[in-house]
Design an enzyme around this catalytic site. Structure first.
Site, mmCIF file in Angstrom:
data_model
loop_
_atom_site.group_PDB
_atom_site.id
_atom_site.type_symbol
_atom_site.label_atom_id
_atom_site.label_comp_id
_atom_site.label_asym_id
_atom_site.label_seq_id
_atom_site.Cartn_x
_atom_site.Cartn_y
_atom_site.Cartn_z
ATOM 1 N N GLU A 129 -61.047 36.227 24.973
ATOM 2 C CA GLU A 129 -59.985 36.505 24.071
ATOM 3 C C GLU A 129 -60.486 35.378 22.905
ATOM 4 O O GLU A 129 -60.739 34.191 23.114
ATOM 5 C CB GLU A 129 -58.683 36.209 24.285
ATOM 6 C CG GLU A 129 -57.902 37.124 25.313
ATOM 7 C CD GLU A 129 -56.577 36.939 25.204
ATOM 8 O OE1 GLU A 129 -55.892 35.979 24.506
ATOM 9 O OE2 GLU A 129 -56.022 37.093 26.286
ATOM 10 N N GLU A 153 -55.416 32.124 31.396
ATOM 11 C CA GLU A 153 -54.963 30.961 31.059
ATOM 12 C C GLU A 153 -53.769 30.103 31.782
ATOM 13 O O GLU A 153 -52.703 29.852 31.713
ATOM 14 C CB GLU A 153 -54.193 31.302 29.679
ATOM 15 C CG GLU A 153 -54.919 31.952 28.787
ATOM 16 C CD GLU A 153 -54.616 32.674 27.470
ATOM 17 O OE1 GLU A 153 -53.036 32.142 27.366
ATOM 18 O OE2 GLU A 153 -55.184 33.223 26.732
#
Length: 359
Positions: free
Chosen positions: A285, A167
């Site tokens: 995720e 991220e």
């Protein structure tokens, strides 16, 4: 059209003029062709003949993984095993998180991959620039850190997934000279992977894991994050959906794959498969969430997964992130917040599409 005959709708004139037997014959052939494409893959997965290759890409089916015990002090290996019991399936991908000079894979992580009854592969998430910055890593100022990891991972001698700074969009400081610009991330990534390869760490399979948030995808610097097809093995996505109607990112599994930049542009899945065709995609995720104290059934999210996977063949792995309390302190992403939700998740986990053996 004024004063004239309205044109046929698409396909209407054909259906009027075509001979029905010919049309039915053609339709039957198309259906047969679709069946021939889908059936062998489903049959292979059900028979357990799907295996992974040198880059851990399954020959058919989708790899199943998990990350449990997040935002707690509980041992990740213990929580992973507990989550497997709860979900009813071995989570082949064991996702863990590290930063800086932390020595990993740890003894506990290694032990998790040595259980012949429950074969697992590590997904190691490493914030390599911890205590430094991306630009400094790219310049070689953390080579000692990279080299130490290279020696450890070579000694481990099993295939591993490696995510460098998952991220990254959330960490960008779009200011010249900050060391955290998008271009600095790409340079850090290239430097690290090339150095690992030069040191013979051929068992590392790297994953470029995006947040995939429409806010970040709309930034002018977003495209600068990508380090290049030559140093990226898999493209990853960390994305979640709310099960509370009207709340932020409400939706089902398809919604977390298709978020588009504000102002227009390609959705994440379409971007990955068109701009970087051939790269396997990992949902590194994912999960459904509700706010703590506002318990809502998550079954709709779990029930939507298989239909979406069958339509999106580039997705080769999904890894559920499970926690009762997220990093913001207000969201429950667990699979057992309701009995109905847990039953739906266990049904999902039992699907034969996830019957993938480590090669």
């Amino acid at each position: 059209m004024p004063g004239g005959h309205a044109p046929d709708k698409p396909g209407e004139s054909f259906l009027r003029r075509a001979k029905l037997p010919m049309f039915l014959t053609a339709l039957t052939a198309v259906i047969a062709g679709i069946t021939n494409v889908v059936a062998p893959t489903a049959a292979a997965a059900a028979a357990g003949s799907c295996t992974t290759d040198a880059k851990l890409v399954p020959s058919c089916g989708v790899m199943w993984g998990g990350a449990a015990g997040g935002f707690t002090s509980k041992p990740r290996d213990v929580e992973h095993k507990n989550w497997e019991k709860l979900s009813g399936r071995t989570a082949t991908i064991f996702h863990t998180y590290h930063k800086g000079d932390e020595p990993f894979p740890t003894k506990a992580e290694i032990a998790m991959t040595k259980d012949p009854a429950k074969p697992r592969v590590l997904l190691l998430n490493w914030k390599i620039a911890y205590g430094s910055n991306w630009a400094k890593v790219a310049k070689g100022e953390q080579n000692r850190r990279i080299d130490a990891f290279a020696q450890r991972i070579k000694a481990y001698d099993k295939k591993v997934f490696l995510v460098l700074n998952h991220e990254p969009e959330n960490d960008v400081v779009a200011k010249r000279g900050s060391g955290w610009e998008a271009k600095d991330f790409a340079a850090m990534y290239r430097h690290t992977i090339k150095r690992l390869r030069a040191q013979g760490a051929g068992n590392v399979v790297n994953v470029m894991a995006y947040m995939g948030n429409e806010k970040w995808m709309a930034q002018s610097w977003w495209k600068d994050l990508y380090p290049g097809d030559d140093v990226v093995d898999w493209i990853g996505l960390d994305s979640y959906v709310s099960v509370e109607k009207g709340y932020y990112h409400y939706g089902t599994f398809g919604d977390l794959l298709d978020r588009k930049p504000k102002g227009g542009g390609l959705g994440f899945y379409e971007w990955a498969t068109t701009k970087h065709a051939g790269k396997p995609i990992m949902i590194a995720e994912w999960g459904g969430y509700h706010r703590i104290g506002r318990t809502t059934d998550k079954s709709a999210v779990y029930n939507s997964v298989i239909p979406q996977l069958t339509k999106r063949p580039a997705i080769k792995a999904i890894v559920h992130f499970d926690t009762k309390n997220d990093d913001e302190g207000n969201r429950d992403i667990s699979i057992d917040s309701t009995k109905a939700g847990l039953a739906a998740f266990r049904k999902l986990a039992a699907n034969p599409i996830f019957n993938v053996k480590l090669g």
